[in-house]
Enzyme design. Structure first.
Site, mmCIF file in Angstrom:
data_model
loop_
_atom_site.group_PDB
_atom_site.id
_atom_site.type_symbol
_atom_site.label_atom_id
_atom_site.label_comp_id
_atom_site.label_asym_id
_atom_site.label_seq_id
_atom_site.Cartn_x
_atom_site.Cartn_y
_atom_site.Cartn_z
ATOM 1 N N LYS A 1 0.847 -1.210 0.000
ATOM 2 C CA LYS A 1 0.000 0.000 0.000
ATOM 3 C C LYS A 1 0.873 1.247 0.000
ATOM 4 C CE LYS A 1 -3.706 -2.558 2.190
ATOM 5 N NZ LYS A 1 -4.481 -2.921 3.380
ATOM 6 N N GLN B 1 -4.591 -1.931 9.767
ATOM 7 C CA GLN B 1 -4.537 -3.228 9.095
ATOM 8 C C GLN B 1 -5.121 -4.317 9.992
ATOM 9 O OE1 GLN B 1 -3.295 -3.583 5.855
ATOM 10 N NE2 GLN B 1 -4.025 -5.687 5.968
ATOM 11 N N ASP C 1 -10.897 2.491 4.019
ATOM 12 C CA ASP C 1 -11.406 1.150 3.699
ATOM 13 C C ASP C 1 -12.930 1.123 3.562
ATOM 14 O OD1 ASP C 1 -9.213 -0.568 3.410
ATOM 15 O OD2 ASP C 1 -9.043 -0.929 5.572
#
Ligand code: NAD
Length: 297
Positions: free
Chosen positions: A52, A96, A119
């Site tokens: 990422k 994460q 997200d």
């Protein structure tokens, strides 16, 4: 002839278009910023956040990474979340998953500023998506919708079977597909670990989306002639190769390809789309929070 859906190519095009959006933001003095937070040192999670961050660097997003000790208390992580919520350079961020067991991931999501929720997992954003008014679509289902539109795969009126009901893929995918909007209007069946006669549900589908994390669960005998097959699964299977493993999907590609009209490979199908749509959400967050409208792909 079966179409092999090229996620690498489409993701590359999206990233190219995002670079233009990022250039337009730069003209107004705005550099989109994406932060990643990793709690602990899970190797797979480390690989994901590294990817990422590399993606950010490649397209001109300011990537910021925060490492937190695996033994940290929930409060330590909450302090970081508050700092990121307040940091004007951070337009989007994510923690994460998975997090260590002393931390409640749902509580983590709840504390993220919904306007920075790259997200799209904050309960407010989940609610907006379900209501048909999404702010940030979760990256994997959004990426799959982009593949459908790029390959002219019609969802309107289609029977779609989604295998998997996770919060990050199966549920948002099913929700997007059933909405009365472009890329939706499908009749959706959601299957899961307690589903009986799975093959019956996949065989009657025009589109099968496999997101269950069970390697090669879906084979050619479970697919109808000409169906579209989207393989979300990524499992590491140990091999004698130099790397020591290979990535395997939830679909038995060789047998499914014989029946499918279109199919995504693993790797090179859904994975690169997920990564591209995280960049998309970051640019969208920057554009909206800074009040600088830009075109998004
Ligand atoms: P998960 O691992 O959280 O849950 C799996 C889901 O599959 C559950 O809802 C379960 O009920 C269902 N399931 C399990 N066994 C089943 C069976 N035999 N029949 C039917 N349903 C079954 O799901 P996830 O986080 O969505 O991940 C699924 C897979 O997708 C994993 O391999 C993951 O690594 C991969 N993934 C890939 C991407 C990508 O960008 N390509 C993104 C996210 C997840």
């Amino acid at each position: 002839m079966t179409t092999i859906i090229d996620g690498d190519r489409i993701a590359g095009e999206i990233r190219g278009a995002l670079e233009e959006s990022i250039g337009a933001l730069a003209d107004h003095g705005v550099t989109p910023g994406l932060a990643t937070v990793l709690v602990g040192d899970d190797p797979a999670s480390q690989t994901y956040v590294n990817m990422k961050q590399r993606d950010c660097e490649e397209v001109g997003i300011n990537g910021i990474h925060v490492d937190i000790d695996g033994d940290a208390s929930p409060e330590e992580l909450y302090d970081t979340i508050e700092e990121l919520n307040a940091d004007p350079e951070v337009h989007g961020y994510l923690v994460q998953d998975p997090v260590p067991e002393q931390i409640d991931y749902r509580e983590v999501l709840r504390r993220i500023d919904p306007a920075k929720d790259a997200d799209g997992f904050h309960p407010e954003n989940v609610g907006r998506l379900v209501a048909g008014n999404a702010r940030f679509k979760p990256c994997t289902p959004h990426g799959i919708q982009k593949l459908f539109s790029e390959y002219d795969i019609e969802t309107e009126g289609a029977d779609v079977t989604v295998v998997g009901r996770s919060d990050i893929v199966g549920k948002p995918m099913a929700n997007l597909l059933m909405q009365k909007s472009q890329g939706g209007n499908a009749t959706v069946t959601v299957c899961h670990s307690r589903t009986e006669n799975l093959a019956e549900k996949t065989r009657r589908a025009d589109v099968v989306i496999a997101a269950c994390g069970v390697t090669e669960l879906i084979d050619g005998s479970m697919i109808s002639e000409g169906a579209t097959v989207i393989d979300v699964g990524i499992s590491r299977v140990e091999t004698d190769s130099e790397k020591g493993y290979e990535l395997v999907g939830d679909v038995d590609f060789e047998s499914a390809k014989e029946k499918a009209g279109a199919i995504t490979p693993v790797p090179g199908g859904v994975g690169p789309m997920t990564r591209a749509m995280l960049l998309y959400n970051t640019v969208k967050a920057a554009s909206e929070s800074e009040g600088v409208p830009v075109e998004l792909p």
